[in-house]
Design a protein around this motif. Structure first.
Motif, PDB file in Angstrom:
ATOM      1  N   ASP A 202       0.822  -1.220   0.000  1.00 22.72           N
ATOM      2  CA  ASP A 202       0.000   0.000   0.000  1.00 22.72           C
ATOM      3  C   ASP A 202       0.849   1.260   0.000  1.00 22.72           C
ATOM      4  N   VAL A 203       1.895   1.277   0.813  1.00 27.23           N
ATOM      5  CA  VAL A 203       2.731   2.459   0.994  1.00 27.23           C
ATOM      6  C   VAL A 203       4.186   2.074   0.734  1.00 27.23           C
TER       7      VAL A 203
ATOM      8  N   ARG B 178      -0.408   2.699  -3.412  1.00 31.36           N
ATOM      9  CA  ARG B 178      -1.272   3.880  -3.291  1.00 31.36           C
ATOM     10  C   ARG B 178      -0.523   5.152  -2.913  1.00 31.36           C
ATOM     11  N   HIS B 179       0.594   5.005  -2.190  1.00 29.98           N
ATOM     12  CA  HIS B 179       1.297   6.193  -1.685  1.00 29.98           C
ATOM     13  C   HIS B 179       2.800   5.936  -1.728  1.00 29.98           C
TER      14      HIS B 179
ATOM     15  N   VAL C 249       6.525   7.501  -0.603  1.00 28.60           N
ATOM     16  CA  VAL C 249       7.316   8.442   0.187  1.00 28.60           C
ATOM     17  C   VAL C 249       8.732   8.377  -0.368  1.00 28.60           C
TER      18      VAL C 249
ATOM     19  N   MET D 182      -0.312   8.206  -8.106  1.00 28.90           N
ATOM     20  CA  MET D 182      -0.189   7.768  -6.715  1.00 28.90           C
ATOM     21  C   MET D 182      -0.073   8.978  -5.789  1.00 28.90           C
ATOM     22  N   ASP D 183      -0.641   8.859  -4.586  1.00 29.91           N
ATOM     23  CA  ASP D 183      -0.388   9.887  -3.579  1.00 29.91           C
ATOM     24  C   ASP D 183       1.105   9.860  -3.248  1.00 29.91           C
ATOM     25  N   HIS D 184       1.610  10.981  -2.747  1.00 31.79           N
ATOM     26  CA  HIS D 184       3.058  11.023  -2.536  1.00 31.79           C
ATOM     27  C   HIS D 184       3.441  12.029  -1.457  1.00 31.79           C
ATOM     28  N   THR D 185       4.593  11.755  -0.857  1.00 34.03           N
ATOM     29  CA  THR D 185       5.237  12.668   0.078  1.00 34.03           C
ATOM     30  C   THR D 185       6.706  12.733  -0.299  1.00 34.03           C
TER      31      THR D 185
ATOM     32  N   PRO E 172       0.292   8.108   6.220  1.00 35.56           N
ATOM     33  CA  PRO E 172       0.598   8.830   4.976  1.00 35.56           C
ATOM     34  C   PRO E 172      -0.469   9.830   4.554  1.00 35.56           C
ATOM     35  N   ALA E 173      -1.714   9.539   4.847  1.00 32.25           N
ATOM     36  CA  ALA E 173      -2.794  10.431   4.420  1.00 32.25           C
ATOM     37  C   ALA E 173      -2.677  11.814   5.042  1.00 32.25           C
TER      38      ALA E 173
ATOM     39  N   VAL F 254       0.491  14.186   2.853  1.00 33.35           N
ATOM     40  CA  VAL F 254       0.610  14.337   1.401  1.00 33.35           C
ATOM     41  C   VAL F 254       1.256  15.690   1.104  1.00 33.35           C
TER      42      VAL F 254
END
Length: 303
Positions: free
Chosen positions: A66-67, A96-97, A99, A130-133, A182-183, A186
């Protein structure tokens, strides 16, 4: 369902520290490594083999994740292409995410040449859906003393420029916090230490802790390229080595951010604190000294 976190770079300083910190979270971990035999023993984890440049192995290794904690790859002429391949594999696998350990001031025209690779990697991640940091680390404080030659002199064209060095431990703590929630994270964080130092001040701080002479010599550009010619490195590598210092001289790396404390609740470590926490450096092989004195990624500095 508890999300599965994949950690790259677990055989290295930052990735290994992140994996260790995550053991207390109870989150299932997958350690992605090139050599399974070198993977650390981490409770509640499994190990998968892949490399950034291998799309099929990476996609398979990332299925069910997932991350993803993506530590930037080692310096090479093909690193950006490898990053893009790995990001595409993550998206194909359903991650999904992401980093990603980027670089402070990543930009297409950054003075530090390797920061440009980070910018383009960020752009590719952002376009993936994808979500990202993005963790934009400044140069690492931990390895600054390895930039000194055997004579105790750090050489480079940094002038009186300042740099807000960050501790790898602080980067790891931020990463662990982001990965477990992670949410809530972002976007991007600029990760620095609490002070901006000249290279002369860096040398003095190291000397004060180690009790031996460490000084800084401000080279001209011509001197910088000439002093590194003995390594017979490719042009892109020489440019990266020299621009480590010219980026400091430019003022692009001097800003101090409070993002470490904002995320972790702890003040970022100073160079003196980092050096005190490090055991006295062991005697290195000649080849390692060659790489650690001038290279960015070889020493573990964000490159």
């Amino acid at each position: 369902m508890t999300p599965t976190i994949a950690v790259t770079g677990s055989t290295g300083a930052v990735g290994g520290a992140v994996a260790a910190l995550l053991t207390d979270s109870g989150t299932p971990l997958r350690l992605l490594v090139r050599d399974v035999g070198r993977a650390p023993t981490i409770p509640n984890s499994d190990v998968a083999q892949c490399s950034y440049g291998d799309p099929d192995a990476s996609t398979e290794a990332l299925r069910g994740v997932d991350v993803l904690f993506m530590v930037s790859g080692a310096e090479s002429a093909t690193r950006l292409d490898e990053h893009r391949t790995f990001v595409d594999a993550a998206a194909a696998a359903g991650v999904r995410h992401v980093v990603y350990t980027s670089f402070f001031g990543a930009a297409p025209d950054a003075t530090f040449t390797l920061a440009r690779d980070h910018f383009h990697t960020e752009q590719h991640i952002a376009a993936s859906g994808m979500d990202h940091t993005f963790l934009r680390d400044n140069f690492y404080a931990d390895v600054m003393e390895h930039f000194a030659g055997e004579d105790g002199v750090i050489r480079g064209p940094a002038g009186d420029g300042r740099v807000s060095l960050v501790a790898r431990a602080d980067v790891a703590r931020v990463a662990a916090a982001v990965l477990t929630d992670p949410a809530s994270h972002v976007g991007a964080y600029d990760l620095t230490g609490p002070e901006a130092l000249t290279m002369a001040e860096v040398a003095a701080a190291i000397a004060g802790v180690r009790g031996r002479a460490v000084t800084f010599h401000d080279e001209t550009l011509e001197e910088a390229y000439a002093s590194r010619a003995q390594w017979n490195a490719p042009e892109w590598q020489n440019d990266a080595w020299v621009s480590t210092y010219t980026a400091i001289a430019s003022g692009e790396l001097r800003r101090v951010s409070e993002d470490v404390e904002r995320v972790t609740g702890r003040r970022a470590m100073t160079l003196r604190e980092v050096t005190l926490a490090e055991s006295s450096p062991h005697i290195e092989s000649a080849q390692h000294r060659k790489r650690s004195r001038h290279s960015v990624a070889a020493t573990g500095i964000r490159g």
